[in-house]
Design an enzyme around this catalytic site. Structure first.
Site, PDB file in Angstrom:
ATOM      1  CG  HIS A 207      -0.278  -0.167   2.526  1.00 12.53           C
ATOM      2  ND1 HIS A 207       0.051  -1.421   3.012  1.00 12.53           N
ATOM      3  CD2 HIS A 207       0.142   0.709   3.461  1.00 12.53           C
ATOM      4  CE1 HIS A 207       0.637  -1.301   4.190  1.00 12.53           C
ATOM      5  NE2 HIS A 207       0.713  -0.016   4.489  1.00 12.53           N
TER       6      HIS A 207
ATOM      7  CB  CYS B 286       1.637   0.917   9.996  1.00 12.48           C
ATOM      8  SG  CYS B 286       0.201   1.321   8.984  1.00 12.48           S
TER       9      CYS B 286
END
Length: 633
Positions: A67, A183
């Site tokens: 991603h 994250c």
């Protein structure tokens, strides 16, 4: 917004052709580009690779979720690919990956888009859902499975986790555990780690509350009451998390991937309080279990915090200085050139050492350490001995550590103040005392530090012949070994320090070593075309540009796919370039820019760039000899 508005039939690949991690990324990025979801295919791929360089997105259990969030994304979207045979995606559990969801978030993605992307990450924690996706035979079936799952879950969206809430009230349950997950992109791993911890806690009948620090902001925030009642806090994060609310609590800090891989072990450690007690001084005490543990800290961590925050000043200032000289040569007496030089040299470069010292200090003592560190760094570059007024990077390093530990000492000394004075600590006592003590000590020692720094600089400047060449070889190799990692940064920081002291040869060797890896692999894809895939040859074209502008990360896609061949080859080529640069006694008066800095070369620019070209050819030839011809595979 529904997931099926972001994942559409034209972004689904039922059977991937890819056989490697690099191929999967290229295939899914191409699918998004063909569907019109990207503004810049290469730019988005770089964002994906940058995320992979931080840690693998192969989360295990057959799933990978590459991603990225980038301006290269035109419309937020999801691409799905499936490999029934499975392939090595460097997953956390070491097993082959079969399901690949590539998440593309635009730079300006709104809250609705981010929540939808995060919802998919949560669904993938459900083994039944994964099994259904694996057995689907058409794109329509995949869309239908996702749609059904979403309808099932949306009704429960506002509930934290029914199983966990029941566990909190059930008789005989254990202490309450809190957690924070985060994250770098705040889209996938943040929410998957949270769901994994919740599911595992429910199976263990342990009450838990998880705060997610996602791209859309903090969700399910931990309250003062939560923290007061907690047995321990798990912080599973790859980014900085504010720990100040957890004063006196056992805090277990791990990378976010650990929450996906060993959630039960983390919860068990939290329950047994097998974690350091957090104190806002930055120290940790002995855990109740009797084992002394320490938070992740140390000399290297503090220095890297200073270096990473200093680099924007170095890069921005250095390129502006190079441009000022270029404009000055094209347009003599140009006021614009003078302004560029003023911004780059007199302002940006002047702040390098104070910023370095400030962030080293804040790494040691948190926010209260920044001000005394910056002041100490400023003294280091302005208050010296005789004609020499700067102790440079040496003074900055000492000022940073001095200020950090002085501030820690002040925090400890004032820890017994009455609660009524608590609010005055951070806004009055800490800054006044820490700046005063750090400033006085630096004023006393900096003249001596300046003498040491000048002597060291004179010694290095006096290096010649074989000694200088050996230093150039070592610096060049260090720039290529870990592609922007700690070894690379150590060499680059040394080059900047010597540049600041007026020794230009070391910076020239450093930049030569940093330009060679991407240029060498680009040349390899051109000279040995049959040993690279079509996608790799396309990546090579981009690497030419990145290498020319001293962006070493251009080699990462090749190094990630074939490290055993690529890294030794680039290190040898970079060492050759650094050694030749030193042999020709080339200096460089800029810390960045690549070919833009040609006008700042001290010596023969042709010999300097010849050194880089030779190093790149050495890399290309070694790679070409080591790799197999694809026509024979």
């Amino acid at each position: 917004m529904r997931i099926t508005e972001l994942l559409t039939k034209d972004t689904v690949i039922l059977q991937l052709q890819s056989q490697s991690k690099a191929d999967v990324i290229e295939e899914l990025v191409s699918k998004l580009d063909q569907a019109g979801k990207l503004n810049d295919k290469a730019g988005f791929k770089d964002a994906i690779l940058a995320r992979e360089a931080q840690s693998t997105t192969g989360i295990g259990e057959g799933i990978a979720i590459p991603h990225g969030k980038s301006a290269a994304v035109k419309t937020p979207a999801i691409a799905f690919g499936r490999s029934k045979e499975g392939l090595d995606y460097e997953a956390l559990d070491g097993q082959p990956s079969h399901l690949f969801f590539m998440i593309a978030a635009s730079e300006g993605a709104n809250q609705t888009h981010l929540e939808t992307l995060s919802r998919l990450s949560s669904f993938l924690m459900d083994s039944t859902f994964r099994s259904n996706i694996e057995s689907a035979e058409t794109e329509e079936q995949i869309m239908s499975i996702i749609d059904a799952k979403e309808k099932e879950e949306l009704g429960e969206e506002e509930q934290e986790n029914p199983a966990v809430e029941l566990a909190q009230d059930a008789p005989g349950t254990q202490g309450k555990v809190l957690a924070i997950t985060a994250c770098p992109t705040g889209i996938a791993h943040t929410f998957m780690a949270a769901d994994k911890l919740k599911q595992t806690a429910a199976e263990m009948n342990v009450p838990i509350k998880v705060q997610t620090n996602g791209a859309g902001g903090v969700k399910n925030r931990l309250t003062d009451e939560d923290i007061k009642d907690a047995t321990a806090i798990i912080v599973a994060a790859d980014v900085n998390v504010d720990l100040s609310p957890f004063e006196g609590k056992h805090v277990l800090q791990v990378p976010v991937g650990r929450a996906l891989k060993i959630p039960k072990e983390l919860i068990e450690k939290a329950l047994s309080q097998d974690a350091p007690v957090h104190h806002n001084s930055g120290r940790s005490s002995e855990a109740e279990g009797g084992q002394k543990q320490e938070q992740r800290s140390g000399f290297y961590k503090h220095i890297m915090n200073g270096v990473s925050n200093m680099l924007p000043f170095v890069v921005g200032g250095g390129i502006l200085i190079a441009l000022s000289i270029l404009f000055g040569e094209l347009f003599p007496d140009s006021r614009f050139a003078e302004m560029l030089n003023e911004i780059g040299s007199s302002q940006a470069f002047f702040l390098i050492v104070p910023v370095l010292a400030g962030f080293i200090s804040s790494s040691i003592a948190d926010k209260p350490g920044f001000a005394p560190g910056a002041i100490g760094g400023l003294i280091a570059v302005t208050y010296g001995h005789g004609d020499a007024t700067s102790s440079g990077f040496l003074g900055g390093l000492i000022a940073g550590f001095l200020a950090g530990y002085v501030t820690l000492g002040i925090k400890k000394a004032l820890s017994g103040l009455p609660p009524v004075l608590e609010g005055l600590k951070t806004i009055l006592f800490f800054p006044v005392l820490s700046i005063f003590i750090t400033g006085m000590i630096m004023l006393l020692i900096n003249p001596s530090l300046t003498q040491v720094y000048v002597a060291l600089s004179d010694f290095l400047e006096g290096l010649g012949g074989t000694n200088l060449v050996l230093v150039g070889i070592v610096l060049g190799a260090m720039m290529a070994i870990d592609m922007g990692g700690p070894i690379n940064k150590a060499a680059y920081t040394f080059g900047i320090a010597m540049l600041d002291a007026g020794n230009l040869e070391f910076m020239a060797a450093v930049m030569a070593g940093g330009m060679v890896p991407p240029l060498g692999l680009a040349l390899a894809t051109s000279l040995f075309r049959n040993k690279f895939t079509k996608q790799e040859r396309e990546t090579g074209k981009t690497a030419y540009v990145l290498g020319a502008f001293f962006i070493s990360e251009g080699v990462i896609p090749f190094a990630a796919a074939d490290p055993l061949r690529v890294i030794p080859a680039t290190a040898i080529g970079a060492a050759v370039a650094g050694g030749l640069s030193a042999f020709f006694a080339i200096g460089l008066n800029a810390p960045h820019g690549g070919i833009i800095s040609a006008s700042l070369v001290d010596g023969n620019p042709l010999l300097y760039f010849l050194s880089i070209i030779i190093g790149a050819f050495v890399t290309a030839i070694i790679v070409g000899l080591l790799k197999k011809d694809l026509r024979k595979v």
